[in-house]
Write a protein that holds these residues in place. Structure first.
Motif, PDB file in Angstrom:
ATOM      1  N   GLU A 166       0.839  -1.207   0.000  1.00 38.42           N
ATOM      2  CA  GLU A 166       0.000   0.000   0.000  1.00 38.42           C
ATOM      3  C   GLU A 166       0.873   1.256   0.000  1.00 38.42           C
ATOM      4  N   GLU A 167       1.873   1.239   0.848  1.00 39.03           N
ATOM      5  CA  GLU A 167       2.678   2.440   1.065  1.00 39.03           C
ATOM      6  C   GLU A 167       3.582   2.752  -0.121  1.00 39.03           C
TER       7      GLU A 167
ATOM      8  N   GLU B  36      -1.173  -6.219  -6.709  1.00 42.12           N
ATOM      9  CA  GLU B  36      -0.887  -4.824  -6.365  1.00 42.12           C
ATOM     10  C   GLU B  36      -0.004  -4.125  -7.405  1.00 42.12           C
ATOM     11  N   GLY B  37       0.369  -4.828  -8.487  1.00 41.16           N
ATOM     12  CA  GLY B  37       1.169  -4.204  -9.539  1.00 41.16           C
ATOM     13  C   GLY B  37       2.599  -3.925  -9.130  1.00 41.16           C
ATOM     14  N   TYR B  38       3.185  -4.830  -8.343  1.00 44.62           N
ATOM     15  CA  TYR B  38       4.531  -4.614  -7.797  1.00 44.62           C
ATOM     16  C   TYR B  38       5.578  -4.409  -8.886  1.00 44.62           C
ATOM     17  N   GLU B  39       5.555  -5.246  -9.948  1.00 42.38           N
ATOM     18  CA  GLU B  39       6.593  -5.147 -10.976  1.00 42.38           C
ATOM     19  C   GLU B  39       6.507  -3.814 -11.715  1.00 42.38           C
ATOM     20  N   ASP B  40       5.298  -3.351 -11.980  1.00 44.73           N
ATOM     21  CA  ASP B  40       5.144  -2.051 -12.640  1.00 44.73           C
ATOM     22  C   ASP B  40       5.702  -0.925 -11.765  1.00 44.73           C
ATOM     23  N   ILE B  41       5.486  -1.055 -10.465  1.00 46.02           N
ATOM     24  CA  ILE B  41       6.002  -0.047  -9.529  1.00 46.02           C
ATOM     25  C   ILE B  41       7.527  -0.018  -9.576  1.00 46.02           C
ATOM     26  N   ILE B  42       8.154  -1.199  -9.548  1.00 42.65           N
ATOM     27  CA  ILE B  42       9.617  -1.277  -9.567  1.00 42.65           C
ATOM     28  C   ILE B  42      10.177  -0.692 -10.859  1.00 42.65           C
TER      29      ILE B  42
END
Length: 431
Positions: free
Chosen positions: A352-353, A405-411
């Motif tokens: 989330e953060e 949560e779309g982690y790879e896109d965030i990275i």
């Protein structure tokens, strides 16, 4: 006319910077009668309470301690009143987390060390109250501790902390004794000097005059001993139930803070609760640095830390950062089961953060480090007390959570905009 002048003076006093106002009060203290000194010191102590950390640093200097010593020598300040002021300075130094070894270099330090040794050697008419006060000043203000003074101070302060009579005065004395002991840091102390007494204090806190700060200080003193004596782990985990007790205290403290307020808007009671929360987080971090013993109570403890993390993230970045650093420390510890991060909600909270646009670069780095540590742990087939099938199932759950949560896109987004912080081979969790 006299009333007008007095009012004008009062207005000017209010406009003075805290450092100048404190100096003015100290000068006035020298000309007070001994009976009037206590009232003046109480005014100085209230001023110290109102200071922020930077304002307090300006008065916490070697000059303060040398001036106190000089005023004692000139018989303008009684020892009792000097200790009344010093105890409050030490108390605020701890809660405001100010580190400065200036006391050790002062003439007052030498006076107090000599007085402590001389008082301890007395066979008759020993002033126990004075000895406790001197020991508190020694531990509150020093950074290096001699073995001789440790052997005097530790038993003496633990004896004072074991007072069972219920009164506000005793409660204050117990709190100060334990707070001073918690400031000893990682120095080595023989078990026979403390273990029986500190165990009784922690185990039966409801029978003692323990405030929340006193109870936390007792734990911090014990956790520091664990750093140099890992034989204490069984006592800490299974006899005294560190995970359960820390969770209970954090839960209560968190309820006592209005997290929507910024720190400068909070009253003294709420700021103190936040200071104690920070002290708990450091105690927990210190413990898990060397922890080798798993206990299911850790799940509840980490859930409370997630609650603190979520509550603090809007207005209290210092506590929020402390929490994510603690998540990282726990993840590095191979004795901690990795699924506790799922059960406690730590992974959810971090995901989330990390998507918040207001996140600073330092926090981004901490979050990426957190997920990389998880990935490295999941690659290890020897994950603690986990079968291969359990490890794969845990990996699948975490992977699905991060895809959702779309982690790879965030990275990838962070890599493009923060090339200095992230290598091209930033770890992704894969099945």
């Amino acid at each position: 006319m006299e009333e007008f002048i007095d009012g004008g003076t009062e207005d000017r006093n209010r406009e003075m910077a805290p450092k100048e106002k404190f100096s003015k009060l100290f000068d006035e203290l020298k000309s007070c009668s001994f009976s009037g000194q206590k009232e003046k010191i109480e005014e100085m102590n209230r001023l110290i309470d109102e200071m922020n950390k930077e304002e307090f640093r300006l008065i916490y200097t070697i000059d303060l301690f040398n001036n106190i010593n000089k005023t004692i020598e000139e018989e303008k300040l009684t020892m009792e009143n000097a200790i009344l002021l010093l105890n409050h300075v030490g108390y605020c130094k701890v809660l405001k987390n100010v580190w400065n070894p200036c006391f050790e270099k002062s003439s007052l330090s030498r006076r107090f060390e000599k007085m402590t040794e001389e008082e301890e050697k007395k066979k008759e008419e020993k002033n126990e109250k004075l000895l406790v006060d001197l020991c508190e000043c020694y531990l509150l203000f020093h950074f290096d501790f001699s073995s001789e003074l440790i052997s005097i101070c530790v038993p003496g302060l633990l004896k004072a902390a074991l007072k069972k009579e219920e009164s506000e005065e005793n409660q204050t004395e117990v709190e100060m004794a334990l707070l001073a002991l918690s400031e000893m840091g990682y120095c080595e102390v023989k078990q026979e000097l403390y273990l029986k007494e500190i165990t009784e204090i922690v185990k039966h806190q409801e029978h003692h005059n323990l405030t929340q700060l006193a109870y936390q200080s007792a734990w911090l003193f014990l956790i520091y001993r664990f750093w140099v004596d890992n034989s204490l782990e069984e006592v800490i985990v299974n006899e005294l139930h560190f995970g359960r007790e820390a969770a209970r205290e954090l839960e209560e403290l968190t309820r006592n803070v209005n997290w929507k307020k910024k720190e400068e808007e909070m009253g003294i009671t709420e700021r103190k609760a936040m200071d104690i929360i920070l002290r708990w987080s450091r105690s927990i971090g210190n413990y898990f640095y060397f922890c080798e013993l798993w206990n299911e109570e850790y799940v509840g403890l980490f859930s409370c830390l997630v609650d603190v993390f979520r509550a603090s993230r809007d207005n209290h970045s210092g506590i929020c950062e402390e929490c994510i650093q603690l998540f990282n420390a726990v993840t590095k510890n191979r004795a901690v089961k990795l699924d506790v991060l799922l059960k406690s909600g730590a992974i959810d909270a971090a995901l989330e953060e990390i998507q918040r646009r207001t996140l600073n670069r330092g926090m981004i780095y901490e979050f990426i480090n957190f997920f990389q540590l998880i990935s490295l742990r999941l690659k290890e087939k020897g994950e603690v007390k986990t079968t291969e099938e359990e490890r794969k199932e845990l990996k699948r759950k975490i992977f699905e959570k991060m895809v959702e949560e779309g982690y790879e896109d965030i990275i990838i987004s962070f890599q493009k905009t923060n090339r200095f912080y992230f290598a091209d081979d930033t770890v992704f969790i894969q099945l």
